[in-house]
Design a protein around this motif. Sequence first.
Motif, short mmCIF file in Angstrom:
data_model
loop_
_atom_site.label_atom_id
_atom_site.label_comp_id
_atom_site.label_asym_id
_atom_site.label_seq_id
_atom_site.Cartn_x
_atom_site.Cartn_y
_atom_site.Cartn_z
N LEU A 55 0.83 -1.20 0.00
CA LEU A 55 0.00 0.00 0.00
C LEU A 55 0.87 1.25 0.00
N THR A 56 1.91 1.27 0.80
CA THR A 56 2.83 2.40 0.85
C THR A 56 3.53 2.57 -0.49
N TRP A 57 4.04 1.49 -1.04
CA TRP A 57 4.78 1.54 -2.31
C TRP A 57 3.93 2.03 -3.46
N CYS A 58 2.65 1.63 -3.49
CA CYS A 58 1.75 2.02 -4.58
C CYS A 58 1.41 3.50 -4.54
N GLU A 59 1.54 4.11 -3.38
CA GLU A 59 1.20 5.53 -3.20
C GLU A 59 -0.24 5.83 -3.60
N LEU A 60 -1.12 4.88 -3.29
CA LEU A 60 -2.54 5.09 -3.58
C LEU A 60 -3.14 6.04 -2.54
N PRO A 61 -4.01 6.93 -2.97
CA PRO A 61 -4.69 7.77 -1.98
C PRO A 61 -5.66 6.90 -1.17
N VAL A 62 -5.62 7.04 0.12
CA VAL A 62 -6.49 6.24 0.98
C VAL A 62 -7.21 7.16 1.95
N SER A 63 -8.35 6.71 2.38
CA SER A 63 -9.06 7.41 3.45
C SER A 63 -9.17 6.43 4.61
N GLY A 64 -9.18 6.93 5.78
CA GLY A 64 -9.24 6.04 6.93
C GLY A 64 -7.85 5.58 7.34
N PHE A 65 -7.83 4.44 7.98
CA PHE A 65 -6.58 3.92 8.53
C PHE A 65 -6.09 2.71 7.74
N SER A 66 -4.80 2.54 7.70
CA SER A 66 -4.23 1.38 7.01
C SER A 66 -3.92 0.25 7.98
N ASN A 67 -4.25 0.44 9.23
CA ASN A 67 -4.07 -0.60 10.24
C ASN A 67 -5.37 -0.81 10.98
N PRO A 68 -5.82 -2.00 11.23
CA PRO A 68 -5.16 -3.25 10.88
C PRO A 68 -5.25 -3.52 9.39
N VAL A 69 -4.31 -4.27 8.90
CA VAL A 69 -4.26 -4.60 7.49
C VAL A 69 -5.33 -5.64 7.15
#
Length: 82
Positions: A55-69
């Motif tokens: 997810l970090t490498w793709c640099e996709l815009p995200v909303s919310g939290f990335s944890n938990p995966v």
Amino acid sequence: MSEVYREVDEALVANSQLTRFSHFLSAETKQTFTNYAQLHRWCCDHTDVFWQHFLTWCELPVSGFSNPVIDGEAIENAEFFP
């Protein structure tokens, strides 16, 4: 099956996104991946870490939290980035 299906173009491999991601993941995790089989095995054994770094490498815009995966053990029922 010892017959080569297709010769590998080392320049294409060296410049591929998979190779770039492998180098990124190596730097982030301090793991060494000398071939695809090692990368694949590590990603299967460390699914949550793999997806976090992907997810970090793709640099996709995200909303919310990335944890938990991952929420759930079985891949069929798991929810990613809940």
